[in-house]
Design an enzyme around this catalytic site. Structure first.
Site, PDB file in Angstrom:
ATOM      1  N   LYS A   6       1.047  -4.375   0.989  1.00  0.00           N
ATOM      2  CA  LYS A   6       2.021  -3.662   0.442  1.00  0.00           C
ATOM      3  C   LYS A   6       2.576  -2.960   1.789  1.00  0.00           C
ATOM      4  O   LYS A   6       1.947  -2.480   2.506  1.00  0.00           O
ATOM      5  CB  LYS A   6       1.430  -2.559  -0.454  1.00  0.00           C
ATOM      6  CG  LYS A   6       1.076  -3.141  -1.682  1.00  0.00           C
ATOM      7  CD  LYS A   6       0.534  -1.794  -2.544  1.00  0.00           C
ATOM      8  CE  LYS A   6      -0.051  -2.195  -3.747  1.00  0.00           C
ATOM      9  NZ  LYS A   6      -0.729  -0.923  -4.330  1.00  0.00           N
TER      10      LYS A   6
ATOM     11  N   ARG B 140     -23.679  -4.090  10.572  1.00  0.00           N
ATOM     12  CA  ARG B 140     -23.568  -2.566  10.692  1.00  0.00           C
ATOM     13  C   ARG B 140     -24.676  -2.066  11.426  1.00  0.00           C
ATOM     14  O   ARG B 140     -24.757  -1.132  12.258  1.00  0.00           O
ATOM     15  CB  ARG B 140     -22.932  -1.865   9.287  1.00  0.00           C
ATOM     16  CG  ARG B 140     -21.606  -2.300   9.232  1.00  0.00           C
ATOM     17  CD  ARG B 140     -21.510  -1.376   7.918  1.00  0.00           C
ATOM     18  NE  ARG B 140     -19.631  -1.670   7.819  1.00  0.00           N
ATOM     19  CZ  ARG B 140     -19.023  -1.311   6.674  1.00  0.00           C
ATOM     20  NH1 ARG B 140     -19.804  -1.128   5.691  1.00  0.00           N
ATOM     21  NH2 ARG B 140     -17.830  -1.322   6.632  1.00  0.00           N
TER      22      ARG B 140
ATOM     23  N   GLY C 185     -10.309  -3.649   8.580  1.00  0.00           N
ATOM     24  CA  GLY C 185     -10.130  -4.405   7.241  1.00  0.00           C
ATOM     25  C   GLY C 185     -10.004  -5.754   7.020  1.00  0.00           C
ATOM     26  O   GLY C 185     -10.933  -6.128   7.743  1.00  0.00           O
TER      27      GLY C 185
ATOM     28  N   GLY D 274      -9.925   1.975   6.182  1.00  0.00           N
ATOM     29  CA  GLY D 274      -9.157   3.211   6.009  1.00  0.00           C
ATOM     30  C   GLY D 274      -9.236   4.027   7.100  1.00  0.00           C
ATOM     31  O   GLY D 274      -8.155   4.598   7.560  1.00  0.00           O
TER      32      GLY D 274
HETATM   33  P1  AMP Z   1      -4.303  -5.068   2.817  1.00  0.00           P
HETATM   34  O1  AMP Z   1      -5.713  -4.339   2.497  1.00  0.00           O
HETATM   35  O2  AMP Z   1      -3.087  -4.356   2.712  1.00  0.00           O
HETATM   36  O3  AMP Z   1      -4.322  -5.449   4.318  1.00  0.00           O
HETATM   37  O4  AMP Z   1      -4.209  -6.352   2.082  1.00  0.00           O
HETATM   38  C1  AMP Z   1      -5.026  -7.396   2.313  1.00  0.00           C
HETATM   39  C2  AMP Z   1      -4.908  -8.267   0.895  1.00  0.00           C
HETATM   40  O5  AMP Z   1      -3.424  -8.642   0.679  1.00  0.00           O
HETATM   41  C3  AMP Z   1      -5.612  -9.555   0.988  1.00  0.00           C
HETATM   42  O6  AMP Z   1      -6.788  -9.337   0.075  1.00  0.00           O
HETATM   43  C4  AMP Z   1      -4.772 -10.591   0.811  1.00  0.00           C
HETATM   44  O7  AMP Z   1      -5.246 -11.574  -0.242  1.00  0.00           O
HETATM   45  C5  AMP Z   1      -3.593  -9.864   0.081  1.00  0.00           C
HETATM   46  N1  AMP Z   1      -2.588 -10.818   0.536  1.00  0.00           N
HETATM   47  C6  AMP Z   1      -1.690 -10.878   1.605  1.00  0.00           C
HETATM   48  N2  AMP Z   1      -0.915 -11.667   1.436  1.00  0.00           N
HETATM   49  C7  AMP Z   1      -0.473 -11.980   0.172  1.00  0.00           C
HETATM   50  C8  AMP Z   1       0.254 -12.713  -0.719  1.00  0.00           C
HETATM   51  N3  AMP Z   1       1.301 -13.296  -0.109  1.00  0.00           N
HETATM   52  N4  AMP Z   1       0.127 -12.538  -2.123  1.00  0.00           N
HETATM   53  C9  AMP Z   1      -0.901 -12.033  -2.572  1.00  0.00           C
HETATM   54  N5  AMP Z   1      -1.915 -11.439  -1.957  1.00  0.00           N
HETATM   55  C10 AMP Z   1      -1.682 -11.361  -0.514  1.00  0.00           C
END
Ligand code: AMP
Length: 417
Positions: free
Chosen positions: A206, A40, A374, A397
């Site tokens: 999610k 950074r 992210g 974010g």
């Molecule tokens: P996000 O911040 O929503 O982009 O989510 C990222 C996180 O989702 C990472 O820490 C991944 O380990 C987790 N992730 C992605 N796929 C899976 C999965 N199939 N089961 C559990 N965690 C997951």
């Protein structure tokens, strides 16, 4: 709306307050705070050098950690000033205040081209409150404002927003730094009129976190590829079995609505056809929330449904191959969110395959590849491919909110051109 660029500022002899993102990972070693990753800091060098070459008197403001409005010695920016001086190859002054007489005196004493770093803006509770009096005290330090901290631009804080508005009201200008400008170009302008086919890859935990992005990008994309745990909510919505996988039961309707919108707009919408699953072994330990911790064991690939008692952790090889083929034909690719729990090497293959396909499309067919911040940026860096894509966002974010089409307070506060 295009924003004023630091490149077009006349700043010779002027005091320029620049908001930067120096929220670097630190750890205590032998009683001193040591910076673990200087990325950074390094990323701000080009804008700093540009302003130095223009003869600006440069005052840098940043936050570090969450000191909650109190002075917290372990979160002082002093070590960052030392590291910045080393990387910049010229002295960087430091003042242990953010506003007030001492900070103003230090700012006023700068010669053209000199650099001063202020103490952590979050030592002051007024920062996160976007307090107008505090913003005005910050504004007294400078004639011109530059924001190069895209990662903090979704926060309406004094140093990201309030100070810019006050300086402008006093007749000064507020411009985007070079880093900020690149973020606005790639996450904004380039995606407004993408070269086609435009492929969007969305993963992560999610559906509910990404639904606004999905909804907005369905207006632009030719193909959407879904991975990560969020794919299981789609599977559930279609009456499939998801075993013990992470799902959002309340969002099956959201998932179906996204697919219906894709169908209506003629957007190809692909879901995984196979999954890397694992059995779950009880470790006998409890996590911080007092819930039992399970260890994934016996990873294997299944097609279709996820068997009872198992959990899905990655897209399978057939899905990875299909997605790679689609990516190979793209002219613009946007990727946000890993395809699986890539932090565990056993479940990183799907994410790696997507990263490699993105790099191949960029290098061989001149596709524009944009990584939307992210965890996908972390994943592509982990694969050692971070510098082989067109653009990797520095925001987490902030990137997500920007892709959702939400105006970012730190961007809105800058002059339009
Ligand atoms: P996000 O911040 O929503 O982009 O989510 C990222 C996180 O989702 C990472 O820490 C991944 O380990 C987790 N992730 C992605 N796929 C899976 C999965 N199939 N089961 C559990 N965690 C997951």
């Amino acid at each position: 709306m295009a924003k004023l660029s630091v490149r077009n500022l006349e700043v010779t002899g002027k005091r320029v307050l620049m908001r930067v993102d120096y929220n670097v990972p630190m750890e205590e070693k032998a009683g001193a705070m040591v910076i673990n990753d200087v990325t950074r800091i390094r990323e701000t060098l080009q804008t700093i050098r540009l302003l130095q070459s223009k003869g600006a008197r440069l005052i840098l403001a940043a936050h570090l950690g969450r000191p909650d409005g109190k002075r917290e010695p372990s979160m002082s920016l002093q070590p960052v000033a030392d590291k910045l001086a080393e990387l910049l190859g010229s002295p960087v002054k430091f003042v242990d205040e953010t506003v007030g007489e001492k900070a103003e005196a230090a700012a006023n004493a700068l010669a053209n081209g000199e650099v001063l770093l202020l103490e952590n803006v979050r030592f002051q509770a007024e920062e996160e409150a976007n307090d107008p009096v505090f913003s005005a005290r910050l504004a007294r330090l400078a004639d011109v404002y530059v924001n190069d901290a895209f990662g903090a631009a979704h926060r309406a804080h004094a140093s990201t927003c309030g100070v810019a508005r006050i300086l402008r009201a006093w007749g000064g200008q507020a411009a985007a730094g070079l880093l900020m400008e690149r973020e606005l170009k790639f996450l904004g302008d380039e995606l407004e009129t993408p070269a086609r086919p435009f492929v969007v890859i969305l993963g992560g935990a999610k559906v509910s976190d990404k639904i606004k992005v999905i909804d907005r990008l369905l207006e632009k994309a030719d193909t959407v590829l879904i991975g990560g745990a969020m794919a299981y909510t789609f599977k559930l919505a279609h009456g499939g079995k998801t075993g013990k996988s992470l799902v959002e039961k309340d969002h099956t309707g959201t998932a179906l609505a996204a697919e219906a919108k894709a169908a209506k707009r003629g957007v190809q919408f692909l879901l995984p056809t196979d999954t890397v699953v694992a059995d779950l072994k009880d470790t006998g330990k409890l996590n911080k929330k007092g819930k039992p911790v399970f260890e994934p064991i016996n990873p294997r690939v299944v097609e279709g449904d996820i068997p009872d008692g198992t959990e899905g952790f990655d897209i399978g090889p057939a899905t990875a191959a299909t997605y790679a083929k689609v990516i190979a034909g793209a002219k613009t690719v946007l990727w946000n969110g890993p395809m699986g729990m890539f932090e565990d090497a056993r479940f990183a293959a799907g994410t790696q395959a997507v990263a490699q396909a993105l790099v191949a499309a960029t290098q061989t067919s001149g596709a524009k590849s944009i990584i939307g911040g992210g965890d996908s940026v972390k994943a592509i860096n982990k694969a050692g491919l971070g510098d082989k894509v067109t653009f990797a966002s520095t925001g987490g974010g902030a990137s997500l909110e920007f892709l959702e089409g939400i105006p970012l307070p730190g961007v809105s506060a800058l002059n339009d051109v």
